[in-house]
Design an enzyme around this catalytic site. Sequence first.
Site, PDB file in Angstrom:
ATOM      1  NE  ARG A 147      -1.970   2.156   3.299  1.00  0.00           N
ATOM      2  CZ  ARG A 147      -2.745   3.000   4.400  1.00  0.00           C
ATOM      3  NH1 ARG A 147      -3.593   2.742   4.658  1.00  0.00           N
ATOM      4  NH2 ARG A 147      -1.767   4.049   5.134  1.00  0.00           N
ATOM      5  CE1 TYR A 159      -5.971   9.322   9.858  1.00  0.00           C
ATOM      6  CE2 TYR A 159      -5.369   7.740   8.609  1.00  0.00           C
ATOM      7  CZ  TYR A 159      -5.897   7.955   9.506  1.00  0.00           C
ATOM      8  OH  TYR A 159      -6.399   7.036  10.328  1.00  0.00           O
ATOM      9  CG  ASP A 210      -6.671   4.058   2.988  1.00  0.00           C
ATOM     10  OD1 ASP A 210      -7.773   4.558   2.508  1.00  0.00           O
ATOM     11  OD2 ASP A 210      -6.628   3.335   3.881  1.00  0.00           O
ATOM     12  CG  HIS A 212      -7.151   7.371   4.863  1.00  0.00           C
ATOM     13  ND1 HIS A 212      -5.810   7.399   4.353  1.00  0.00           N
ATOM     14  CD2 HIS A 212      -7.092   6.356   5.691  1.00  0.00           C
ATOM     15  CE1 HIS A 212      -4.928   6.568   4.800  1.00  0.00           C
ATOM     16  NE2 HIS A 212      -5.772   5.615   5.666  1.00  0.00           N
ATOM     17  CD  GLU A 236      -8.350   0.875   2.927  1.00  0.00           C
ATOM     18  OE1 GLU A 236      -7.256   0.682   2.468  1.00  0.00           O
ATOM     19  OE2 GLU A 236      -8.570   1.419   4.088  1.00  0.00           O
ATOM     20  CD  GLU A 262      -9.664   1.988   7.410  1.00  0.00           C
ATOM     21  OE1 GLU A 262      -9.135   1.212   6.817  1.00  0.00           O
ATOM     22  OE2 GLU A 262      -9.304   3.063   7.964  1.00  0.00           O
ATOM     23  NE  ARG A 283      -9.306  -1.815   4.135  1.00  0.00           N
ATOM     24  CZ  ARG A 283      -8.296  -2.304   4.625  1.00  0.00           C
ATOM     25  NH1 ARG A 283      -7.752  -3.256   4.412  1.00  0.00           N
ATOM     26  NH2 ARG A 283      -7.604  -1.255   5.436  1.00  0.00           N
ATOM     27  CD  GLU A 339      -4.070  -2.273   6.609  1.00  0.00           C
ATOM     28  OE1 GLU A 339      -5.392  -2.401   7.011  1.00  0.00           O
ATOM     29  OE2 GLU A 339      -4.004  -1.110   6.383  1.00  0.00           O
ATOM     30  CD1 TRP A 402     -13.010  14.554   3.867  1.00  0.00           C
ATOM     31  CD2 TRP A 402     -13.576  12.887   5.468  1.00  0.00           C
ATOM     32  NE1 TRP A 402     -12.533  14.449   4.892  1.00  0.00           N
ATOM     33  CE2 TRP A 402     -12.328  13.484   5.746  1.00  0.00           C
ATOM     34  CE3 TRP A 402     -13.791  11.749   6.227  1.00  0.00           C
ATOM     35  CZ2 TRP A 402     -11.761  13.481   6.834  1.00  0.00           C
ATOM     36  CZ3 TRP A 402     -13.099  11.565   7.360  1.00  0.00           C
ATOM     37  CH2 TRP A 402     -12.179  12.166   7.792  1.00  0.00           C
TER      38      TRP A 402
HETATM   39  O1  EZ4 Z   1      -6.831   4.835   9.255  1.00  0.00           O
HETATM   40  O2  EZ4 Z   1      -6.044   2.076  11.551  1.00  0.00           O
HETATM   41  O3  EZ4 Z   1      -6.313   1.038   5.839  1.00  0.00           O
HETATM   42  N1  EZ4 Z   1      -5.712   1.325   6.947  1.00  0.00           N
HETATM   43  C1  EZ4 Z   1      -6.217   2.746   7.422  1.00  0.00           C
HETATM   44  C2  EZ4 Z   1      -5.462   2.939   8.922  1.00  0.00           C
HETATM   45  C3  EZ4 Z   1      -6.703   3.378   9.693  1.00  0.00           C
HETATM   46  C4  EZ4 Z   1      -6.357   3.640  11.251  1.00  0.00           C
HETATM   47  C5  EZ4 Z   1      -7.380   3.958  12.014  1.00  0.00           C
HETATM   48  O4  EZ4 Z   1      -7.133   3.739  13.409  1.00  0.00           O
HETATM   49  O5  EZ4 Z   1      -7.060   3.474   6.958  1.00  0.00           O
HETATM   50  O6  EZ4 Z   1      -4.502   3.850   8.806  1.00  0.00           O
HETATM   51 CO    CO Z   2      -7.971   2.338   5.350  1.00  0.00          CO
END
Ligand code: EZ4
Ligand code: CO
Length: 402
Positions: A147, A159, A210, A212, A236, A262, A283, A339, A402
């Site tokens: 990733r 992030y 990702d 996010h 993701e 997730e 997820r 993961e 978001w």
């Molecule tokens: O944001 O585990 O895919 N993994 C992620 C992680 C999550 C954190 C949140 O606690 O997006 O980085």
């Molecule tokens: Co994630």
Amino acid sequence: MKITEAKVIVCCPGRNFVTLKIITDQGIFGLGDATLNGMEKSVVAYLENYCIPSLIGRDPANTEDIWHYFYRGVYWRRGAVSMTAVSAIDMALWDIKGKVLNTPLYNLIGGKSRDKVLVYCHANGKNIDDTLDKVGTEIENGFKAVRIQSGIPGIENTYGVSKDNKPYEPAHKGLAHEEFWDTSSYLNFIPALFKKVRETYGDNLHLLHDVHHRCTPIEAARLARELEPYHLFWLEDPVAGELQEGLRLIRQHSTTPIAIGEVFNSIYDYSTLFSEQLIDYIRMPVAHGGGITHLLKVSAMASVYHINTGFHGATDLSPVNLAAAIHFNLAVNNFGIQEYMPHQEIVNEVFKTNYQYENGFLSIDDSPGIGVDIDEKSALRFPYTMARLPVNRKTDGTMFNW
Ligand code: EZ4
Ligand code: CO
């Protein structure tokens, strides 16, 4: 057999973990991971004040009935805090079941469909060159899937990307950090990053990314389309999943596979995504997605729609969750990928694990149940430390919506 006691163990070997231990009248106990990053104490309060008193005296073998008791029986159902508690209870009960029957968890849910589990690791770099170096290091470590996240020109903090090469940890000690986000800088940068990665390392590596949940559906559709030439394993959380219909827009524009969820915690977060085949991977981790009992149903329904598992496995989930996930992933037919970020060395002072990483895959030994133990005395040496996940604003100061 009866449950005689249950306790919640909170510790912070490098980061916070919440562990539920359920003890029976025959001395056999089970463990469940109840860690919810940045909201640990809410789960502790729910378990201690509401769940544990209702667990005492029940037969731990009745995993199905106990799951429904805590899901439907509480009236105010679902939500991350309560579902993390339900998941921890369920995990601990399946751990007990395995120990009573003297067999590993995977044997109770279908046996082995494979001997080892494909995992993906993380490469988080400050900029393109640093990120490329980190991908190279992970290839040397044997990973077949990586990733890739990177610092972005024009955005101060990205992030999960540390500026000083610290272990991955998006949460910060104390109150939530406020960070700034600029979607157009991000969208301009990411396709160029993946182009470089493919040029440098070729076509065989599985690449993941990702978002996010930082895009609107039409922005995510643009990103998914522009990433198509680099053949991602998955993109993701391209959008926040609450608006399930929003995923239609991405699907209409792109063949990049999508992973989501997730932050989901029940099958009802997925029903439209499944029935319209809007995603490719689920997820929810065992620790947040209702435990073994519920995830068996979610993954069975997913398999009907050609959707595979790809469970969250960040270091803010404990070794108990990772071991449970490996058992699950060994067993179900529609396993996709897991993961994997190794926990810091210090975590092993509290948790005794039974899994092993080798050359891109995780495997687990045949100890009964989930097979992870906790050293409670050692846990006492690492008291809870407040930490929160960051908050995002747009560059003009507006809370990110978001
Ligand atoms: O944001 O585990 O895919 N993994 C992620 C992680 C999550 C954190 C949140 O606690 O997006 O980085
Ligand atoms: Co994630």
